[in-house]
Design a protein around this motif. Structure first.
Motif, short mmCIF file in Angstrom:
data_model
loop_
_atom_site.label_atom_id
_atom_site.label_comp_id
_atom_site.label_asym_id
_atom_site.label_seq_id
_atom_site.Cartn_x
_atom_site.Cartn_y
_atom_site.Cartn_z
N ASP A 121 0.86 -1.19 0.00
CA ASP A 121 0.00 0.00 0.00
C ASP A 121 0.89 1.24 0.00
O ASP A 121 1.60 1.51 0.98
CB ASP A 121 -0.92 0.02 1.22
CG ASP A 121 -2.01 1.08 1.10
OD1 ASP A 121 -1.88 1.98 0.24
OD2 ASP A 121 -2.99 1.01 1.87
N PHE A 138 0.07 4.31 0.03
CA PHE A 138 -0.55 5.51 0.57
C PHE A 138 0.38 6.27 1.52
O PHE A 138 0.44 7.50 1.49
CB PHE A 138 -1.86 5.17 1.28
CG PHE A 138 -2.53 6.37 1.88
CD1 PHE A 138 -3.14 7.32 1.07
CD2 PHE A 138 -2.54 6.57 3.26
CE1 PHE A 138 -3.75 8.45 1.62
CE2 PHE A 138 -3.15 7.69 3.82
CZ PHE A 138 -3.74 8.63 3.00
N SER A 166 3.16 9.56 -10.03
CA SER A 166 2.73 8.17 -9.92
C SER A 166 3.67 7.44 -8.98
O SER A 166 4.86 7.76 -8.89
CB SER A 166 2.71 7.48 -11.29
OG SER A 166 4.03 7.31 -11.78
N SER A 179 0.90 -2.33 -5.23
CA SER A 179 0.10 -1.13 -4.98
C SER A 179 0.51 -0.07 -6.00
O SER A 179 1.66 -0.04 -6.46
CB SER A 179 0.32 -0.62 -3.56
OG SER A 179 -0.48 0.52 -3.30
N GLN A 180 -0.44 0.81 -6.32
CA GLN A 180 -0.18 1.85 -7.32
C GLN A 180 -1.13 3.02 -7.10
O GLN A 180 -2.29 2.82 -6.72
CB GLN A 180 -0.37 1.29 -8.73
CG GLN A 180 -0.18 2.29 -9.85
CD GLN A 180 -0.31 1.65 -11.24
OE1 GLN A 180 -0.55 0.45 -11.36
NE2 GLN A 180 -0.17 2.46 -12.26
N ILE A 181 -0.62 4.21 -7.35
CA ILE A 181 -1.49 5.38 -7.36
C ILE A 181 -1.04 6.31 -8.46
O ILE A 181 0.17 6.51 -8.68
CB ILE A 181 -1.49 6.10 -5.99
CG1 ILE A 181 -2.58 7.17 -5.97
CG2 ILE A 181 -0.12 6.69 -5.65
CD1 ILE A 181 -2.93 7.64 -4.57
N VAL A 216 -6.66 12.41 -8.15
CA VAL A 216 -6.36 10.99 -8.06
C VAL A 216 -7.17 10.25 -9.11
O VAL A 216 -8.40 10.35 -9.13
CB VAL A 216 -6.68 10.43 -6.65
CG1 VAL A 216 -6.39 8.94 -6.59
CG2 VAL A 216 -5.88 11.18 -5.60
N LYS A 261 -6.24 6.78 -10.18
CA LYS A 261 -6.19 5.33 -9.99
C LYS A 261 -5.51 5.02 -8.66
O LYS A 261 -4.53 5.68 -8.28
CB LYS A 261 -5.41 4.67 -11.12
CG LYS A 261 -5.31 3.15 -11.04
CD LYS A 261 -4.32 2.61 -12.05
CE LYS A 261 -4.76 2.88 -13.47
NZ LYS A 261 -3.84 2.28 -14.46
N TYR A 262 -6.04 4.01 -7.96
CA TYR A 262 -5.44 3.62 -6.69
C TYR A 262 -5.67 2.13 -6.49
O TYR A 262 -6.79 1.64 -6.63
CB TYR A 262 -6.06 4.42 -5.54
CG TYR A 262 -5.63 3.98 -4.16
CD1 TYR A 262 -4.28 3.84 -3.83
CD2 TYR A 262 -6.58 3.71 -3.17
CE1 TYR A 262 -3.90 3.45 -2.55
CE2 TYR A 262 -6.20 3.33 -1.88
CZ TYR A 262 -4.85 3.19 -1.58
OH TYR A 262 -4.46 2.81 -0.32
N TYR A 287 -4.25 -1.43 -4.02
CA TYR A 287 -3.43 -1.90 -2.92
C TYR A 287 -3.75 -3.37 -2.67
O TYR A 287 -4.73 -3.92 -3.21
CB TYR A 287 -3.66 -1.07 -1.65
CG TYR A 287 -5.08 -1.03 -1.17
CD1 TYR A 287 -5.55 -1.89 -0.18
CD2 TYR A 287 -5.98 -0.09 -1.70
CE1 TYR A 287 -6.87 -1.84 0.26
CE2 TYR A 287 -7.30 -0.04 -1.26
CZ TYR A 287 -7.74 -0.91 -0.29
OH TYR A 287 -9.03 -0.86 0.15
#
Length: 293
Positions: A219, A221, A239, A250-252, A259, A261-262, A264
């Motif tokens: 994650d 975050f 990113s 995990s990716q954001i 935001v 795309k998110y 985890y």
């Protein structure tokens, strides 16, 4: 004698005439002979095959401002193949006693000849660190820093196998930093607007501090929270991608402060769940909602 050999001999003579080795000292006659042979062949290849003419050898160090001239070439480990030198590898000591290495793995290759690396290990500038600076010579002879890699060293001088790389995209004005390991398949990649070297130092220290914390790979975050607290994030685009065993954990993705795309990973004793969310939400709103949970 082959034509190329004659041309290189003429080039060597011309380099001496124009003072190509200004502010360059050689440790010994043997080092001088070997180093000048491979350097002149490299300069020859750049000019003949890429149309790049280097006027002074010291120009190749112009973007690494920490080097103080004159410099001394103390050793040459250059490699000779069937007809010519193919590898540049020399040790350098600057006027303050700092040691560097300059290398090019294939001075005869069309693609590789414009790339070279300057590196230092356990320098007074960064103790217990090995750092590489990867440069590219443009057609107009400008020297561009393409990437710098940082590896921490243990107290005994051995590598700790963790590397943080900073790569630069000058057209997009972005930096991609990658935390990677030689002994595991975990990686973290962060792409953000290029700011300055001071931010890079902070990011390096942060990534070094979390390198063994598996929660950051499942994650990202908390990584985002750290970035927001250290970088001006108004309308920012960035990113963050964390991978474990070559799979995204995990990716954001954030575009212009939104935001997009998110994802985890949640792991229990029996199951692994990958949660992916496609959202369009203001970054600050997203941070507040996640922090409250």
């Amino acid at each position: 004698m082959r034509l190329d050999e004659i041309e290189i001999l003429l080039l060597r003579s011309n380099l001496e005439r124009i003072g190509f080795y200004e502010d360059i000292i050689f440790e010994s006659k043997a080092v001088k002979k070997d180093a000048k042979r491979v350097i002149s062949q490299w300069i020859f290849c750049l000019e003949k095959y890429r149309g790049i003419r280097i006027q002074k050898f010291k120009h190749l160090f112009s973007e690494l401002h920490e080097i103080v001239f004159p410099i001394k070439i103390s050793k040459s480990y250059c490699c000779y193949s069937k007809y010519a030198y193919s590898l540049l590898d020399i040790a350098i000591i600057d006027n303050e006693g700092k040691e560097y290495y300059m290398s090019n793995r294939s001075i005869n290759d069309y693609e590789s000849m414009v790339n070279y690396t300057l590196s230092r290990r356990n320098s007074p500038l960064e103790q217990l660190v090995e750092r590489d600076f990867h440069y590219k010579i443009r057609e107009d002879t400008a020297i561009i820093l393409m990437e710098t890699g940082i590896m921490s060293l243990k107290e005994n001088g051995k590598n700790d196998n963790i590397v943080v790389d900073f790569g630069y995209d000058y057209e997009k004005n972005t930096t991609q930093v990658t935390l990677r390991s030689f002994v595991t398949t975990k990686t973290i990649k962060i792409c953000y607007p290029t700011i300055n070297r001071e931010i890079e130092k902070k990011i390096y220290q942060f990534l070094k501090s979390i390198k063994d914390e598996i929660s950051y790979y499942y994650d990202v975050f908390e990584i985002l929270k750290w970035i927001v607290s250290n970088i001006e994030c108004k309308d920012i685009s960035l990113s963050i991608i964390a991978e474990v065993e070559n799979e995204i954990g995990s990716q954001i993705d954030i575009i212009a402060g939104k935001v997009k795309k998110y994802s985890y990973t949640q792991i229990s004793e029996e199951e692994v769940h990958i949660i992916r969310k496609t959202v369009i939400k203001d970054l600050n709103e997203f941070l507040m909602e996640k922090t409250k949970k």
